[in-house]
Design a protein around this motif. Sequence first.
Motif, PDB file in Angstrom:
ATOM      1  N   THR A  63      46.122  38.782  63.271  1.00 45.60           N
ATOM      2  CA  THR A  63      44.729  38.929  63.679  1.00 45.60           C
ATOM      3  C   THR A  63      43.847  38.399  62.551  1.00 45.60           C
ATOM      4  OG1 THR A  63      45.253  40.911  64.968  1.00 45.60           O
ATOM      5  CG2 THR A  63      42.937  40.512  64.464  1.00 45.60           C
ATOM      6  N   THR A  64      42.892  37.565  62.900  1.00 44.45           N
ATOM      7  CA  THR A  64      42.024  36.988  61.890  1.00 44.45           C
ATOM      8  C   THR A  64      40.681  36.629  62.508  1.00 44.45           C
ATOM      9  OG1 THR A  64      41.915  35.307  60.145  1.00 44.45           O
ATOM     10  CG2 THR A  64      42.756  34.597  62.272  1.00 44.45           C
ATOM     11  N   ARG A  65      39.735  36.286  61.674  1.00 44.81           N
ATOM     12  CA  ARG A  65      38.423  35.874  62.153  1.00 44.81           C
ATOM     13  C   ARG A  65      38.466  34.411  62.611  1.00 44.81           C
ATOM     14  NH1 ARG A  65      33.943  38.977  60.465  1.00 44.81           N
ATOM     15  NH2 ARG A  65      32.668  37.078  60.538  1.00 44.81           N
ATOM     16  N   LEU A  66      37.638  34.106  63.579  1.00 45.40           N
ATOM     17  CA  LEU A  66      37.547  32.738  64.058  1.00 45.40           C
ATOM     18  C   LEU A  66      37.083  31.812  62.938  1.00 45.40           C
ATOM     19  CD1 LEU A  66      37.685  30.797  66.466  1.00 45.40           C
ATOM     20  CD2 LEU A  66      35.317  31.394  66.991  1.00 45.40           C
ATOM     21  N   SER A  67      36.199  32.292  62.095  1.00 41.56           N
ATOM     22  CA  SER A  67      35.709  31.468  60.986  1.00 41.56           C
ATOM     23  C   SER A  67      36.814  31.141  59.996  1.00 41.56           C
ATOM     24  CB  SER A  67      34.559  32.188  60.274  1.00 41.56           C
ATOM     25  OG  SER A  67      34.994  33.451  59.773  1.00 41.56           O
ATOM     26  N   VAL A 111      52.166  33.760  66.988  1.00 39.97           N
ATOM     27  CA  VAL A 111      52.744  32.537  66.437  1.00 39.97           C
ATOM     28  C   VAL A 111      54.258  32.657  66.496  1.00 39.97           C
ATOM     29  CG1 VAL A 111      52.803  30.944  64.480  1.00 39.97           C
ATOM     30  CG2 VAL A 111      50.752  32.315  64.906  1.00 39.97           C
ATOM     31  N   GLY A 112      54.835  32.062  67.512  1.00 35.53           N
ATOM     32  CA  GLY A 112      56.285  32.098  67.681  1.00 35.53           C
ATOM     33  C   GLY A 112      56.849  33.497  67.801  1.00 35.53           C
ATOM     34  N   GLY A 113      56.080  34.437  68.336  1.00 35.49           N
ATOM     35  CA  GLY A 113      56.553  35.812  68.504  1.00 35.49           C
ATOM     36  C   GLY A 113      56.116  36.759  67.407  1.00 35.49           C
ATOM     37  N   GLU A 117      35.147  36.474  68.181  1.00 39.69           N
ATOM     38  CA  GLU A 117      34.966  36.416  66.737  1.00 39.69           C
ATOM     39  C   GLU A 117      36.223  36.873  66.003  1.00 39.69           C
ATOM     40  OE1 GLU A 117      33.390  35.597  63.129  1.00 39.69           O
ATOM     41  OE2 GLU A 117      32.608  35.050  65.107  1.00 39.69           O
ATOM     42  N   VAL A 118      36.900  37.883  66.550  1.00 40.08           N
ATOM     43  CA  VAL A 118      38.185  38.348  66.013  1.00 40.08           C
ATOM     44  C   VAL A 118      39.280  37.824  66.935  1.00 40.08           C
ATOM     45  CG1 VAL A 118      39.605  40.324  65.411  1.00 40.08           C
ATOM     46  CG2 VAL A 118      37.139  40.385  64.994  1.00 40.08           C
ATOM     47  N   VAL A 119      40.180  37.007  66.385  1.00 40.80           N
ATOM     48  CA  VAL A 119      41.149  36.273  67.198  1.00 40.80           C
ATOM     49  C   VAL A 119      42.544  36.879  67.039  1.00 40.80           C
ATOM     50  CG1 VAL A 119      42.155  34.017  67.678  1.00 40.80           C
ATOM     51  CG2 VAL A 119      39.800  34.177  66.858  1.00 40.80           C
ATOM     52  N   ARG A 146      46.977  37.434  73.596  1.00 41.72           N
ATOM     53  CA  ARG A 146      46.955  36.795  72.280  1.00 41.72           C
ATOM     54  C   ARG A 146      47.074  35.281  72.451  1.00 41.72           C
ATOM     55  NH1 ARG A 146      51.038  40.680  71.943  1.00 41.72           N
ATOM     56  NH2 ARG A 146      50.438  42.627  70.902  1.00 41.72           N
ATOM     57  N   TYR A 147      46.365  34.540  71.620  1.00 38.99           N
ATOM     58  CA  TYR A 147      46.446  33.083  71.674  1.00 38.99           C
ATOM     59  C   TYR A 147      47.773  32.630  71.075  1.00 38.99           C
ATOM     60  CZ  TYR A 147      41.566  33.382  72.918  1.00 38.99           C
ATOM     61  OH  TYR A 147      40.395  33.675  73.563  1.00 38.99           O
TER      62      TYR A 147
END
Length: 289
Positions: free
Chosen positions: A63-67, A57-59, A51-53, A94-95
């Motif tokens: 952090t943000t919500r999936l929604s 992003v390029g280093g 739910e929390v992703v 981390r994605y």
Amino acid sequence: MVVVTGQSKVRGNPDDAMSSSDAEDDFQEPATPTATQAGQALPLLPQQFPEVVPLNVGGMYFTTRLSTLRRYEDTMLAAMFSGRHYIPTDAEGRYFIDRDGTYFGDVLNFLRSGDLPPRERVRSVYKEAQYYSIGPLLDNLEDIQPLKGEKVRQAFLGLMPYYKDHLERIIEIAKLRAMQRKARFAKLKVCVFKEEMPITPYECPHFNSLRFERSESETKLFEHHCEVDVSFGPWEAVADVYDLLHCIVTDLSDKGITVDHQCIGVCDKHLINHYYCKRPIYEFKITWW
């Protein structure tokens, strides 16, 4: 060297010779991975996201919500985190998105609460919105400066035939002359004219009659190309010659070209009777280093 065939029998002490089963083991091809092994080697789809992703992003870390990432379904981010695609992770889990993350925070702020970036970042955030296909963000950015003014400017430039081609010609001519002369800068002549026909206070009373009632031979006399490197015009709009000059200099500057210009006179080509060309001629000085 001893060659053992499939029909030969191994003679002698079993401890001193290789058995046929041992030989088969040594020369056996690797086994085909089983479904279980393949499942361990490759990620299973669909991918599950928390739910929390956490994002890389390029280093740069976010952090943000999936929604939030799925706010608008027709975007690249929504597709990436829909579970239909595999997103790699970094060493910290981390994605990872292989994109410059400088303006990703502005993208997230819009997805979270509709916030727009300050004016100095609008163009850069617009490019990110294009990459991630975020239509609502693109629409909002196009309605504020400087993009709103750019839409008006492009509407004007749409009246200019071959405008972009002429810009490239200016650059190519200036580069060639500088290289030929081993010079730091190059100069060229550019004609910018709004009206096809010459107009002066003296000629205005006669202009309309000459324009609409001239003979075919007179028409050919007015078909004239000034002796310049590049010529812009004519066009029908309120914007004048100085507006187009501003566009030319701005677009050259956006390409990294340093340019100065000044009016050096008018074309003095005699056309017919007391009419001369009188189109303004500008000297462009392009500095390369």
